[in-house]
Design a protein around this motif. Structure first.
Motif, mmCIF file in Angstrom:
data_model
loop_
_atom_site.group_PDB
_atom_site.id
_atom_site.type_symbol
_atom_site.label_atom_id
_atom_site.label_comp_id
_atom_site.label_asym_id
_atom_site.label_seq_id
_atom_site.Cartn_x
_atom_site.Cartn_y
_atom_site.Cartn_z
ATOM 1 N N LEU A 14 0.831 -1.202 0.000
ATOM 2 C CA LEU A 14 0.000 0.000 0.000
ATOM 3 C C LEU A 14 0.867 1.255 0.000
ATOM 4 C CD1 LEU A 14 -2.625 -1.066 2.700
ATOM 5 C CD2 LEU A 14 -2.831 -1.258 0.216
ATOM 6 N N ASP A 15 0.310 2.360 -0.499
ATOM 7 C CA ASP A 15 1.021 3.625 -0.429
ATOM 8 C C ASP A 15 1.084 4.082 1.026
ATOM 9 O OD1 ASP A 15 -1.223 5.726 0.164
ATOM 10 O OD2 ASP A 15 -2.039 4.512 -1.459
ATOM 11 N N VAL A 16 1.959 5.042 1.297
ATOM 12 C CA VAL A 16 2.253 5.429 2.673
ATOM 13 C C VAL A 16 1.008 5.896 3.418
ATOM 14 C CG1 VAL A 16 3.532 7.052 4.113
ATOM 15 C CG2 VAL A 16 4.639 6.006 2.134
ATOM 16 N N GLN A 17 0.193 6.731 2.767
ATOM 17 C CA GLN A 17 -0.983 7.267 3.444
ATOM 18 C C GLN A 17 -2.001 6.173 3.750
ATOM 19 O OE1 GLN A 17 0.297 8.559 0.622
ATOM 20 N NE2 GLN A 17 1.135 10.511 1.324
ATOM 21 N N THR A 18 -2.260 5.311 2.764
ATOM 22 C CA THR A 18 -3.222 4.224 2.972
ATOM 23 C C THR A 18 -2.713 3.239 4.010
ATOM 24 O OG1 THR A 18 -3.943 4.439 0.665
ATOM 25 C CG2 THR A 18 -4.540 2.404 1.819
ATOM 26 N N ARG A 19 -1.419 3.006 3.983
ATOM 27 C CA ARG A 19 -0.821 2.088 4.953
ATOM 28 C C ARG A 19 -1.030 2.597 6.377
ATOM 29 N NH1 ARG A 19 5.144 -0.555 4.189
ATOM 30 N NH2 ARG A 19 5.203 -1.801 6.080
ATOM 31 N N SER A 20 -0.824 3.883 6.588
ATOM 32 C CA SER A 20 -1.018 4.466 7.909
ATOM 33 C C SER A 20 -2.465 4.332 8.359
ATOM 34 C CB SER A 20 -0.604 5.940 7.886
ATOM 35 O OG SER A 20 -0.793 6.535 9.153
ATOM 36 N N LEU A 21 -3.402 4.570 7.451
ATOM 37 C CA LEU A 21 -4.819 4.416 7.786
ATOM 38 C C LEU A 21 -5.139 2.971 8.161
ATOM 39 C CD1 LEU A 21 -6.470 6.612 5.004
ATOM 40 C CD2 LEU A 21 -6.396 7.117 7.454
ATOM 41 N N MET A 22 -4.603 2.014 7.394
ATOM 42 C CA MET A 22 -4.881 0.610 7.660
ATOM 43 C C MET A 22 -4.276 0.165 8.993
ATOM 44 S SD MET A 22 -6.907 -0.641 5.479
ATOM 45 C CE MET A 22 -6.781 -2.236 6.274
ATOM 46 N N ASN A 68 6.732 -0.136 25.516
ATOM 47 C CA ASN A 68 5.949 0.436 26.615
ATOM 48 C C ASN A 68 5.415 1.815 26.230
ATOM 49 O OD1 ASN A 68 6.456 -1.777 28.402
ATOM 50 N ND2 ASN A 68 8.523 -0.974 28.692
ATOM 51 N N LEU A 69 4.667 1.863 25.138
ATOM 52 C CA LEU A 69 4.012 3.087 24.700
ATOM 53 C C LEU A 69 2.522 2.955 24.992
ATOM 54 C CD1 LEU A 69 5.781 3.524 21.231
ATOM 55 C CD2 LEU A 69 6.387 4.623 23.403
ATOM 56 N N SER A 70 1.926 4.015 25.472
ATOM 57 C CA SER A 70 0.527 3.943 25.889
ATOM 58 C C SER A 70 -0.396 3.669 24.709
ATOM 59 C CB SER A 70 0.117 5.250 26.581
ATOM 60 O OG SER A 70 0.231 6.346 25.690
ATOM 61 N N ARG A 71 -1.510 3.047 24.988
ATOM 62 C CA ARG A 71 -2.578 2.813 24.023
ATOM 63 C C ARG A 71 -3.834 3.523 24.508
ATOM 64 N NH1 ARG A 71 -1.156 -1.198 20.391
ATOM 65 N NH2 ARG A 71 0.384 -2.744 21.040
ATOM 66 N N PRO A 72 -4.723 3.905 23.547
ATOM 67 C CA PRO A 72 -4.641 3.698 22.099
ATOM 68 C C PRO A 72 -3.578 4.596 21.465
ATOM 69 C CG PRO A 72 -6.558 5.027 22.641
ATOM 70 C CD PRO A 72 -5.989 4.562 23.946
ATOM 71 N N ARG A 73 -3.135 4.179 20.260
ATOM 72 C CA ARG A 73 -2.079 4.902 19.561
ATOM 73 C C ARG A 73 -2.555 5.331 18.184
ATOM 74 N NH1 ARG A 73 2.448 0.160 20.230
ATOM 75 N NH2 ARG A 73 2.432 0.039 22.508
ATOM 76 N N ASP A 74 -2.065 6.477 17.763
ATOM 77 C CA ASP A 74 -2.149 6.869 16.360
ATOM 78 C C ASP A 74 -0.758 6.647 15.786
ATOM 79 O OD1 ASP A 74 -1.620 8.887 14.106
ATOM 80 O OD2 ASP A 74 -3.792 9.006 14.319
ATOM 81 N N VAL A 75 -0.653 5.796 14.765
ATOM 82 C CA VAL A 75 0.670 5.367 14.303
ATOM 83 C C VAL A 75 1.499 6.511 13.739
ATOM 84 C CG1 VAL A 75 -0.092 2.995 13.878
ATOM 85 C CG2 VAL A 75 -0.201 4.677 12.024
ATOM 86 N N LEU A 109 2.799 -0.604 16.236
ATOM 87 C CA LEU A 109 1.676 -1.505 16.443
ATOM 88 C C LEU A 109 1.795 -2.369 17.690
ATOM 89 C CD1 LEU A 109 1.214 -2.881 12.793
ATOM 90 C CD2 LEU A 109 -0.160 -1.113 13.917
ATOM 91 N N SER A 110 2.998 -2.676 18.119
ATOM 92 C CA SER A 110 3.224 -3.862 18.947
ATOM 93 C C SER A 110 3.302 -3.610 20.448
ATOM 94 C CB SER A 110 4.521 -4.551 18.511
ATOM 95 O OG SER A 110 4.493 -4.844 17.141
ATOM 96 N N ASP A 111 3.127 -4.706 21.179
ATOM 97 C CA ASP A 111 3.481 -4.770 22.589
ATOM 98 C C ASP A 111 4.936 -5.219 22.765
ATOM 99 O OD1 ASP A 111 0.845 -4.197 23.586
ATOM 100 O OD2 ASP A 111 0.281 -6.246 23.067
ATOM 101 N N ARG A 112 5.426 -5.973 21.768
ATOM 102 C CA ARG A 112 6.787 -6.507 21.832
ATOM 103 C C ARG A 112 7.305 -6.703 20.420
ATOM 104 N NH1 ARG A 112 8.248 -12.224 23.087
ATOM 105 N NH2 ARG A 112 6.006 -12.479 23.372
#
Length: 266
Positions: free
Chosen positions: A168-176, A226-233, A204-207
């Protein structure tokens, strides 16, 4: 105590080479994924990430080692897992709705029941009103949403994902990526996510698990995220904690990438 959803113990995978010898793709590879945990595998090209994913899915029997799913030894296909591939796995002659409902039909659900659930899942992945379109009529991101719905409608306890957004293109990938996290937060399935993109893995990950260069690839580092959730990538990649994690993991990963380049150039 959190239950272990998936355990790979001292896995080895050896394949015949053209010259009659044997090529050991993976050796002594162990990995445990807790119930509800999101784990990403990163490593240089050819390090066996997809091989381990296929072992976890039961598509490939290891040459040595064992696989457990929720404490039970895996024999044959892993019926607790859904697999999302890099390339589209949609039937071109079926509409989006028909592709999503196919798995339920194969499990014996009536067409009406399967269709109702497919409609609900299409709505959850923001494709309400697009169910009658064929794959060629959908954008790349829309096809990925259909594939997600097609997989998640079967309610797998484990989700195996092999670079699902790489085309996917960068923008679509971020949305997905954000949509995947939103869906994942709703029921916290155990996820094993293969990617070449370290930023994607951290976002995306926990680990994050780093695999060594092949042959005989195996985990050489595990890093809790150890980044808080929810996240915007997109936003999380700008914070200092993310940048520090990226530096730390890249220090381990680049050693294995350089090993691969040296072997390719030898």
């Amino acid at each position: 105590m959190t239950q272990t959803a998936l355990r790979l113990d001292e896995i080895a995978c050896t394949f015949p080479a053209r010259d009659g010898s044997a090529y050991c793709a993976v050796a002594d590879a162990s990995l445990a994924v807790a119930e509800g945990e999101f784990v990403s595998l990163v490593g240089p090209t050819g390090c066996g990430k997809s091989t381990l994913l296929n072992v976890a899915a039961g598509l490939l029997a290891p040459s040595a080692g064992s696989v457990e799913v929720f404490g039970a030894a895996l024999s044959g296909l892993n019926d607790q897992a859904g697999y999302l591939f890099q390339s589209d796995a949609l039937f071109p002659w079926r509409t989006a709705r028909e592709n999503v409902m196919l798995g339920l039909e194969l499990r014996g659900r009536s067409r009406r029941q399967a269709g109702d659930q497919a409609d609900a899942w299409l709505a959850r992945v923001r494709l309400a009103g697009h169910g009658d379109k064929y794959p060629h009529e959908l954008s790349g991101g829309m096809r990925k949403r259909v594939a997600l719905a097609q997989t998640l409608i079967l309610d797998p306890k484990i989700l195996l994902m092999d670079e699902p957004f790489s085309a996917l293109d960068v923008q679509t990938r971020s949305l997905m990526e954000n949509e995947l996290l939103e869906l994942w937060l709703q029921d916290r399935k155990s996820v094993v996510f293969v990617t070449h993109d370290l930023e994607e893995a951290i976002s995306l990950s926990d680990r994050v698990v780093v695999l060594s260069a092949g042959p005989a690839s195996h985990p050489v580092g595990e890093f809790p995220i150890n980044l808080s959730r929810p996240r915007d990538v997109s936003e999380v990649r700008l914070i200092p904690a993310f940048l520090e994690l990226h530096r730390t993991i890249w220090d381990a990963l680049k050693v294995e990438v350089h090993k691969t380049h040296e072997r390719e150039n030898a």
